[in-house]
Design a protein around this motif. Structure first.
Motif, PDB file in Angstrom:
ATOM      1  N   PRO A 156       0.837  -1.299  -0.047  1.00 25.63           N
ATOM      2  CA  PRO A 156      -0.014   0.046  -0.083  1.00 25.63           C
ATOM      3  C   PRO A 156       0.831   1.183  -0.173  1.00 25.63           C
ATOM      4  CG  PRO A 156      -0.159  -1.188   1.956  1.00 25.63           C
ATOM      5  CD  PRO A 156       0.686  -1.923   1.225  1.00 25.63           C
ATOM      6  N   THR A 157       2.010   1.143   0.713  1.00 24.55           N
ATOM      7  CA  THR A 157       2.849   2.367   0.541  1.00 24.55           C
ATOM      8  C   THR A 157       4.421   2.048  -0.195  1.00 24.55           C
ATOM      9  OG1 THR A 157       3.934   1.439   2.692  1.00 24.55           O
ATOM     10  CG2 THR A 157       1.886   3.048   2.972  1.00 24.55           C
ATOM     11  N   LEU A 158       4.160   1.660  -1.543  1.00 20.33           N
ATOM     12  CA  LEU A 158       5.289   1.454  -2.289  1.00 20.33           C
ATOM     13  C   LEU A 158       6.419   2.571  -2.297  1.00 20.33           C
ATOM     14  CD1 LEU A 158       6.622  -0.896  -4.068  1.00 20.33           C
ATOM     15  CD2 LEU A 158       5.537   0.449  -5.877  1.00 20.33           C
ATOM     16  N   ILE A 159       5.703   3.911  -2.656  1.00 22.57           N
ATOM     17  CA  ILE A 159       6.373   4.878  -2.784  1.00 22.57           C
ATOM     18  C   ILE A 159       5.618   6.079  -2.502  1.00 22.57           C
ATOM     19  CG2 ILE A 159       6.014   4.952  -5.168  1.00 22.57           C
ATOM     20  CD1 ILE A 159       8.894   6.239  -5.215  1.00 22.57           C
ATOM     21  N   SER A 160       5.901   7.335  -1.650  1.00 19.53           N
ATOM     22  CA  SER A 160       5.138   8.219  -1.626  1.00 19.53           C
ATOM     23  C   SER A 160       5.255   8.959  -2.732  1.00 19.53           C
ATOM     24  CB  SER A 160       5.718   9.263  -0.314  1.00 19.53           C
ATOM     25  OG  SER A 160       6.875   9.665  -0.525  1.00 19.53           O
ATOM     26  N   HIS A 161       4.212   9.857  -2.886  1.00 23.77           N
ATOM     27  CA  HIS A 161       3.816  10.792  -4.161  1.00 23.77           C
ATOM     28  C   HIS A 161       4.959  11.649  -4.062  1.00 23.77           C
ATOM     29  CE1 HIS A 161      -0.811  10.236  -3.285  1.00 23.77           C
ATOM     30  NE2 HIS A 161      -0.296   9.398  -4.194  1.00 23.77           N
ATOM     31  N   GLU A 162       5.728  12.214  -3.092  1.00 25.74           N
ATOM     32  CA  GLU A 162       6.847  13.126  -3.161  1.00 25.74           C
ATOM     33  C   GLU A 162       8.016  12.382  -3.817  1.00 25.74           C
ATOM     34  OE1 GLU A 162       4.912  12.799  -0.278  1.00 25.74           O
ATOM     35  OE2 GLU A 162       3.900  14.500  -0.691  1.00 25.74           O
ATOM     36  N   GLU A 163       8.271  11.312  -3.168  1.00 24.72           N
ATOM     37  CA  GLU A 163       9.327  10.613  -3.848  1.00 24.72           C
ATOM     38  C   GLU A 163       9.025  10.293  -5.421  1.00 24.72           C
ATOM     39  OE1 GLU A 163      12.006   7.101  -2.169  1.00 24.72           O
ATOM     40  OE2 GLU A 163      10.148   7.130  -0.823  1.00 24.72           O
ATOM     41  N   LEU A 164       7.875  10.028  -5.564  1.00 29.97           N
ATOM     42  CA  LEU A 164       7.669   9.449  -6.776  1.00 29.97           C
ATOM     43  C   LEU A 164       7.981  10.419  -8.086  1.00 29.97           C
ATOM     44  CD1 LEU A 164       6.473   6.993  -8.655  1.00 29.97           C
ATOM     45  CD2 LEU A 164       4.128   8.302  -8.381  1.00 29.97           C
ATOM     46  N   ASN A 165       7.987  11.886  -7.589  1.00 29.24           N
ATOM     47  CA  ASN A 165       8.243  12.983  -8.301  1.00 29.24           C
ATOM     48  C   ASN A 165       9.774  13.480  -8.478  1.00 29.24           C
ATOM     49  OD1 ASN A 165       5.784  14.136  -9.514  1.00 29.24           O
ATOM     50  ND2 ASN A 165       4.810  13.704  -7.735  1.00 29.24           N
ATOM     51  N   LEU A 166      10.295  12.724  -7.650  1.00 33.36           N
ATOM     52  CA  LEU A 166      11.849  13.001  -7.967  1.00 33.36           C
ATOM     53  C   LEU A 166      12.400  12.053  -9.034  1.00 33.36           C
ATOM     54  CD1 LEU A 166      12.842  12.468  -4.172  1.00 33.36           C
ATOM     55  CD2 LEU A 166      12.507  14.711  -5.328  1.00 33.36           C
ATOM     56  N   ARG A 167      13.587  12.161  -9.171  1.00 39.47           N
ATOM     57  CA  ARG A 167      14.530  11.333 -10.068  1.00 39.47           C
ATOM     58  C   ARG A 167      13.511  11.087 -11.372  1.00 39.47           C
ATOM     59  NH1 ARG A 167      18.591   9.584  -8.118  1.00 39.47           N
ATOM     60  NH2 ARG A 167      18.870   8.284  -9.833  1.00 39.47           N
ATOM     61  N   ASN A 168      13.622  10.115 -12.285  1.00 35.07           N
ATOM     62  CA  ASN A 168      12.958   9.809 -13.465  1.00 35.07           C
ATOM     63  C   ASN A 168      11.995   8.653 -13.283  1.00 35.07           C
ATOM     64  OD1 ASN A 168      13.792  11.954 -15.301  1.00 35.07           O
ATOM     65  ND2 ASN A 168      15.814  10.943 -14.782  1.00 35.07           N
ATOM     66  N   TYR A 169      11.302   8.559 -12.017  1.00 34.72           N
ATOM     67  CA  TYR A 169      10.234   7.442 -12.167  1.00 34.72           C
ATOM     68  C   TYR A 169       8.970   7.752 -12.960  1.00 34.72           C
ATOM     69  CZ  TYR A 169      13.025   6.120  -7.838  1.00 34.72           C
ATOM     70  OH  TYR A 169      13.956   5.879  -7.282  1.00 34.72           O
TER      71      TYR A 169
END
Lengths: 189, 189, 189
Positions: A156-169
């Protein structure tokens, strides 16, 4: 009048055949090696929609072998469960398959999820990986039936929305998720 | 009148769905091992047409792996460039693919073309082979975009029309062309 | 009136395209490794029909490799030949394929049939197996043509109706038949 009626019947029959072709095509992903690369296009508009109303995205099915387990991924872009509103949630589901009678149950094979970092330089990519091995006691991996749709299992918490917008996910409004089932211990038919 | 209009709309929607099914089917060639065997039927009528007007024949796409480079062959039966009017010309093209973001560019893998001699006795066949390795500087093998369709690369004078009619390169009005990409150095996703 | 005529033409064209899509989909079984697992659903109603009138059931085609021999299975639930009325009969057939010109004829590779016992415990399954190697003199394995449909070859008395109802050969009204062609000596294109 009669001709129009006949035309309607023709169109209806064609519609049914088109639907059946579509269903077959969706099944024939050619993904019969226990891996799937799931491309989620139009991330931003899907995310906006998910924020208004919880939406479960479903991948095409994939298989652990030509006549193996039928599996699918589901994702909640705005999260669900403990990740609701804050995380990207990802699950795997056992789907009822054509060859289930011949397979061993429950399903207890290792599963690995990867959220791909799409940075150009392959060496600088930092993918997000999570993996687990299904335990025989978990209901999610017992033989599914068409009446009893099994629940997915995952993060359910694979990645937070903040982290997801970092790098090139996310790149070109697109996310790539890879799933890999370790098929080395699956006995073939 | 209204019913007729509704029928038109149904037919239009069905048409779109049929086109999308066709496109998907064409992609799902199952050719994901970097090789393709291209069968060109009705050679004589296609050749007659090509003599009247330059025509580029296109193969179905093929892939270097399940999520690899998307490639296609094109042929000019009556030749083009330096082979115009005298030779059979053959090219390979990089096509924009779904997983291009994840691949390494430019494409620099060895490619081998074979025009098959269809003589019954396999030992007596004398296939025509040509091969090359793309150089990083060649524009044809840079990442393609939907706006910028890349030009093909290959052999304007693969074989002259005279030679083509010798042996069994054409048989039952059919030509077979094989292409093989050396995938040994392609890093999988 | 004119519009109705036009609609008819549209529907007819769509019909043709749907039929061609269906034919292609049926060919694209993905079975290009010389094996096929054939699932026969609704056994009891098909068996009842076969008792009234001899019916030949046909599997989807399968291939010995991507560009290999095209093969199919046929079954007579109420038997034919020496098994008529008493046995389940099973045959393999060489079908005319797209790449027949390039293959070696006759077909002389070992073939193995398996009627699967669907008992849950894999260790307790007692499958029915039969195998043979085609002899070069048998007409059934010479190059087929569209005019000359080759006869199947196999087992008119694979299993009697009594035996078939023992154990778990039929389960959930379903039979599974596996066929495996030994492709180790087939020369690839």
């Amino acid at each position: 009048r009669e001709h129009l009626l006949m035309m309607c019947m023709v169109a209806k029959r064609q519609e049914e055949e088109i639907l059946s072709l579509r269903a077959e095509l969706d099944t024939m992903t050619g993904n019969t090696d226990g891996t799937l690369l799931w491309k989620i296009d139009n991330y931003s508009s899907l995310f906006a929609k998910a924020k208004k109303e919880t939406t479960e995205l479903c991948s095409k099915p994939f298989f652990t072998s030509k006549y193996g387990y039928k599996l699918g991924l589901t994702a909640f872009l705005n999260g669900n469960g403990s990740g609701e509103g804050t995380h990207f949630s990802l699950y795997i589901k056992i789907l009822p398959g054509e060859y289930d009678t011949l397979l061993q149950w429950p399903f207890t094979h290792p599963v690995e999820f990867t959220l791909l970092d799409q940075t150009d330089d392959a060496k600088k990519r930092r993918h997000i990986k999570e993996s687990f091995t299904a335990d025989a006691s978990w209901k999610n991996f017992h033989r599914p039936s068409k009446q009893n749709i099994t629940l997915g299992y995952g993060y359910p918490t694979l990645i937070s929305h903040e982290e997801l917008n970092l790098r090139n996910y996310i790149r070109d409004d697109t996310i790539f998720i890879k799933v890999k089932v370790d098929t080395s211990k699956i006995v073939g038919i």
